[in-house]
Scaffold this active site. Structure first.
Site, PDB file in Angstrom:
ATOM      1  N   ASP A  68       0.812  -1.218   0.000  1.00 43.17           N
ATOM      2  CA  ASP A  68       0.000   0.000   0.000  1.00 43.17           C
ATOM      3  C   ASP A  68       0.847   1.269   0.000  1.00 43.17           C
ATOM      4  O   ASP A  68       0.526   2.237  -0.689  1.00 43.17           O
ATOM      5  CB  ASP A  68      -0.934   0.002   1.216  1.00 43.17           C
ATOM      6  CG  ASP A  68      -2.142  -0.899   1.014  1.00 43.17           C
ATOM      7  OD1 ASP A  68      -2.591  -1.038  -0.132  1.00 43.17           O
ATOM      8  OD2 ASP A  68      -2.639  -1.448   2.004  1.00 43.17           O
ATOM      9  N   ARG A  73       2.431   6.171  -2.738  1.00 39.68           N
ATOM     10  CA  ARG A  73       3.505   7.091  -3.145  1.00 39.68           C
ATOM     11  C   ARG A  73       3.505   7.298  -4.648  1.00 39.68           C
ATOM     12  O   ARG A  73       3.596   8.426  -5.138  1.00 39.68           O
ATOM     13  CB  ARG A  73       4.861   6.543  -2.675  1.00 39.68           C
ATOM     14  CG  ARG A  73       6.055   7.360  -3.158  1.00 39.68           C
ATOM     15  CD  ARG A  73       7.352   6.819  -2.587  1.00 39.68           C
ATOM     16  NE  ARG A  73       7.542   5.404  -2.881  1.00 39.68           N
ATOM     17  CZ  ARG A  73       8.037   4.940  -4.021  1.00 39.68           C
ATOM     18  NH1 ARG A  73       8.394   5.782  -4.981  1.00 39.68           N
ATOM     19  NH2 ARG A  73       8.203   3.642  -4.206  1.00 39.68           N
ATOM     20  N   ASN A 140      -4.108   9.553   1.327  1.00 39.50           N
ATOM     21  CA  ASN A 140      -4.685   8.919   2.506  1.00 39.50           C
ATOM     22  C   ASN A 140      -5.014   9.921   3.599  1.00 39.50           C
ATOM     23  O   ASN A 140      -6.163  10.139   3.925  1.00 39.50           O
ATOM     24  CB  ASN A 140      -3.739   7.851   3.067  1.00 39.50           C
ATOM     25  CG  ASN A 140      -4.036   6.470   2.532  1.00 39.50           C
ATOM     26  OD1 ASN A 140      -5.022   6.262   1.829  1.00 39.50           O
ATOM     27  ND2 ASN A 140      -3.188   5.514   2.865  1.00 39.50           N
ATOM     28  N   ARG A 168      -8.371  17.579  22.927  1.00 37.75           N
ATOM     29  CA  ARG A 168      -7.123  17.233  23.614  1.00 37.75           C
ATOM     30  C   ARG A 168      -6.856  15.771  23.279  1.00 37.75           C
ATOM     31  O   ARG A 168      -7.644  14.881  23.597  1.00 37.75           O
ATOM     32  CB  ARG A 168      -7.222  17.426  25.125  1.00 37.75           C
ATOM     33  CG  ARG A 168      -7.540  18.839  25.563  1.00 37.75           C
ATOM     34  CD  ARG A 168      -7.141  19.071  27.011  1.00 37.75           C
ATOM     35  NE  ARG A 168      -5.687  19.239  27.115  1.00 37.75           N
ATOM     36  CZ  ARG A 168      -5.004  19.118  28.256  1.00 37.75           C
ATOM     37  NH1 ARG A 168      -5.624  18.774  29.373  1.00 37.75           N
ATOM     38  NH2 ARG A 168      -3.703  19.300  28.263  1.00 37.75           N
ATOM     39  N   ASP A 170      -3.634  12.752  21.494  1.00 38.21           N
ATOM     40  CA  ASP A 170      -2.261  12.481  21.054  1.00 38.21           C
ATOM     41  C   ASP A 170      -2.025  13.000  19.644  1.00 38.21           C
ATOM     42  O   ASP A 170      -0.898  13.272  19.259  1.00 38.21           O
ATOM     43  CB  ASP A 170      -1.978  10.977  21.090  1.00 38.21           C
ATOM     44  CG  ASP A 170      -1.769  10.460  22.501  1.00 38.21           C
ATOM     45  OD1 ASP A 170      -1.764  11.276  23.443  1.00 38.21           O
ATOM     46  OD2 ASP A 170      -1.611   9.232  22.658  1.00 38.21           O
TER      47      ASP A 170
END
Length: 286
Positions: A68, A73, A140, A168, A170
């Protein structure tokens, strides 16, 4: 029929499968274009070697051989040159691939024209790097996330300059419908038909019981500002390839890209068949 071939030879047996692809394409009358870096790897074949600046311009089709990551790319370069791309999976999942390595007989369709072109929307990302404003396009997703230290990041999100919420978390994922089955899905986001026209915003490990993916219309223009109380590094990563450190005073902008990916489809199975085959529970079929 000129076909630009781009293999990822880091994959197991990729050279063997690439040789089979070359032989099949030449059998149906295809002229194979290769970049110079692959010339010695496939010297047994009569191929056309191209400089990088001419490689995508001279071809009629682009064939990517890999997983993938390789296909995504290559598909970006295909979109920039407005050429259709076919992905042949020699990796593990191969969710965006049009063919598997054992399905090379379908390549006859390139000569007969018995295939379909499926257009996939992309997202345009405007950001700052080295003091300069830059624009890129993702197939993506774009991910805004903290650096190495486990510190929560605060995000402010605006759509058409109107605040749509604070997070809030990660990190924050801004994904296309194609990207809905990638990182966004792993973070709890929904599966979206790749033919839809929308932008997904999915928080990563949100510090809230009620933070879920928000699906915006394709005409939406999003702006995201990220900050950290801990002075930790924050990075923007585009399609898992290019990463740049961002600063609090530099907002990031996201909208539908004027570019689109033209994926070649030769098999009759639809998106939901692929979804079930690639991501379904196989415990009862093994």
């Amino acid at each position: 029929m000129k076909i630009a071939l781009i293999p990822n030879l880091d994959k197991r047996d990729a050279k063997l499968h690439t040789s089979r692809v070359i032989a099949k394409l030449q059998q149906i009358g295809g002229e194979i274009l290769l970049q110079k870096e692959f010339q010695s790897e496939f010297s047994e074949f009569s191929v056309t070697i191209c400089d990088d600046d001419q490689f995508y311009l001279r071809c009629d089709y682009i064939v990517a051989i890999g997983g993938d990551g390789t296909i995504i790319r290559v598909a970006k370069y295909a979109a920039l040159s407005d050429k259709p791309v076919l992905g042949i999976n020699v990796g593990r999942l191969g969710f965006v691939a049009g063919l598997e390595k054992h399905e090379l007989s379908y390549l006859d369709a390139l000569a007969s024209g018995a295939y379909e072109i499926e257009e996939r929307m992309m997202i345009q990302v405007t950001y700052w790097e080295d003091g300069k404003q830059k624009v890129d396009h993702v197939i993506n997703e774009a991910v805004i996330a903290r650096g190495a230290l486990s510190k929560i990041v605060d995000f402010q999100v605006f759509s058409q300059e109107v605040s749509t919420g604070d997070y809030r978390a990660d990190g924050l994922i801004i994904a296309t419908p194609t990207g809905s089955t990638a990182y966004s899905l792993s973070a709890g986001g929904p599966v979206v038909d790749p033919q839809m026209d929308c932008i997904l915003l999915t928080p990563v490990c949100p510090h809230s019981l009620f933070s879920r993916t928000v699906v915006f219309g394709g005409k939406s223009k999003l702006k995201v500002q990220a900050s950290s109380l801990y002075n930790s590094d924050i990075f923007l990563t585009l399609d898992g390839e290019h990463s740049v450190q961002i600063h609090e005073e530099q907002p990031l902008e996201f909208c539908r890209s004027p570019l689109s990916v033209k994926m070649i489809r030769m098999k009759k199975n639809n998106f939901y068949n692929v979804l079930r085959e690639k991501l379904g529970d196989r415990r009862n079929t093994e």
